[in-house]
Design a protein around this motif. Structure first.
Motif, PDB file in Angstrom:
ATOM      1  N   LYS A  79       2.891   0.330  -1.950  1.00 29.51           N
ATOM      2  CA  LYS A  79       3.114  -1.095  -2.189  1.00 29.51           C
ATOM      3  C   LYS A  79       4.197  -1.246  -3.242  1.00 29.51           C
ATOM      4  O   LYS A  79       4.213  -0.525  -4.239  1.00 29.51           O
ATOM      5  N   ALA A  80       5.110  -2.181  -3.019  1.00 29.08           N
ATOM      6  CA  ALA A  80       6.144  -2.497  -4.011  1.00 29.08           C
ATOM      7  C   ALA A  80       6.192  -4.013  -4.160  1.00 29.08           C
ATOM      8  O   ALA A  80       6.942  -4.709  -3.473  1.00 29.08           O
ATOM      9  N   GLY A  81       5.358  -4.549  -5.050  1.00 29.39           N
ATOM     10  CA  GLY A  81       5.291  -5.991  -5.267  1.00 29.39           C
ATOM     11  C   GLY A  81       6.034  -6.402  -6.526  1.00 29.39           C
ATOM     12  O   GLY A  81       6.642  -5.584  -7.209  1.00 29.39           O
ATOM     13  N   ARG A  82       5.953  -7.683  -6.851  1.00 24.28           N
ATOM     14  CA  ARG A  82       6.640  -8.180  -8.042  1.00 24.28           C
ATOM     15  C   ARG A  82       5.969  -7.745  -9.323  1.00 24.28           C
ATOM     16  O   ARG A  82       6.618  -7.567 -10.349  1.00 24.28           O
ATOM     17  N   SER A  83       4.632  -7.579  -9.290  1.00 26.01           N
ATOM     18  CA  SER A  83       3.890  -7.194 -10.492  1.00 26.01           C
ATOM     19  C   SER A  83       3.305  -5.784 -10.424  1.00 26.01           C
ATOM     20  O   SER A  83       3.102  -5.154 -11.461  1.00 26.01           O
ATOM     21  N   PHE A  84       3.030  -5.295  -9.220  1.00 27.79           N
ATOM     22  CA  PHE A  84       2.383  -4.000  -9.075  1.00 27.79           C
ATOM     23  C   PHE A  84       3.137  -3.140  -8.065  1.00 27.79           C
ATOM     24  O   PHE A  84       3.587  -3.629  -7.018  1.00 27.79           O
TER      25      PHE A  84
END
Length: 278
Positions: A79-84
């Motif tokens: 996962k490559a999200g904005r926060s995690f």
């Protein structure tokens, strides 16, 4: 004997493929679990976007690893999200999976704050250094000092520890260094109520939660407890506090803890239990 930066180093072979540095001189027959996990975290941290720092790792030791051969690490971004950002790291030796880790990285948000207070303990300067006079001690560059135990033989212990040489001002280095160090003494809490009993031991799984910034080349208090041992397994937990009293990390580990023939102790356990798991 162990140079910490060498023990944490991985070489990038390809985009998602890393290899641990060639083995250093060691008295251990098996690869040290803390080193394997630390290098997995180093590989998983490579190329991370600015502002992200590891906040948790969870790993399983699948097969034993020898210390004479390098270990490869394969990294996948789950996962490559904005926060995690979540990455999976697989360690391989002889082409077989030996250790699996999931590492989660967080960019940091505003939120409420609270933490356990630091437990009472004597200052490290008041305590004797472990292994100081042993030329064969595996971790001679670490200063580890055990707080005198409870007289009731409870399954807990406290140790002060720090790396004795300056480390770079890099949060990745200190996170990997703490991962390495967290496996050095935790077994001691599980064996504290059972002095003199011959055991066979190996790490099964391993988790760390990183709470606040810290330095491993400064004193850290490791408050360790083993709530349960049953069926050949022991569960251990540790809270790690900075010298200033801040809770900086929490550790949980389950180990195989089998009774052994009283006259038989594995060579690696002689090096590990007697000299590391204080």
């Amino acid at each position: 004997m162990v140079e910490l930066l060498d023990a944490l180093a991985v070489e990038q072979i390809d985009t998602n493929f890393f290899r641990g540095k060639l083995p250093h001189r060691t008295v251990l027959v098996r690869a040290f679990g803390g080193e394997v996990a630390a290098r997995a975290l180093a590989a998983g941290s490579s190329g991370m976007s600015d502002g992200f720092a590891v906040h948790s790792i969870h790993g399983y030791f699948v097969r034993p690893m020898v210390s004479e051969l390098p270990i490869d690490y394969l990294v996948d971004t789950v996962k490559a999200g904005r926060s995690f950002v979540v990455r999976r790291i697989r360690a391989l030796q002889h082409g077989r999976e030996t250790f699996l880790m999931v590492a989660s990285f967080h960019a940091g948000d505003r939120g409420v704050r609270h933490a356990d207070p630091c437990p009472d303990a004597p200052n490290p300067e008041e305590l004797a250094r472990i292994g100081a006079n042993d030329p064969g001690y595996e971790w001679d560059r670490w200063d580890i000092r055990q707080v005198p135990g409870e007289p009731n033989g409870s399954a807990r212990q406290q140790v002060w520890l720090r790396y004795t040489e300056p480390l770079p001002d890099c949060s990745v280095v200190h996170s990997c260094a703490l991962t390495y160090a967290s496996d050095m003494t935790l077994l001691g809490a599980a064996v504290a109520p059972h002095p003199g009993i011959a055991i066979q031991t190996a790490a099964l799984d391993y988790s760390i939660w990183f709470m606040r910034p810290f330095r491993v080349d400064d004193w850290l208090l490791y408050d360790e407890i083993s709530p349960s041992a049953e069926g050949g397994r022991a569960f251990t937990q540790g809270r790690i506090f900075s010298r200033s009293g801040e809770l900086v990390a929490m550790v949980a580990q389950e180990r195989m803890l089998r009774l052994a023939d009283p006259d038989f102790v594995l060579p690696e356990e002689r090096g590990f239990v007697a000299k590391a798991a204080v």
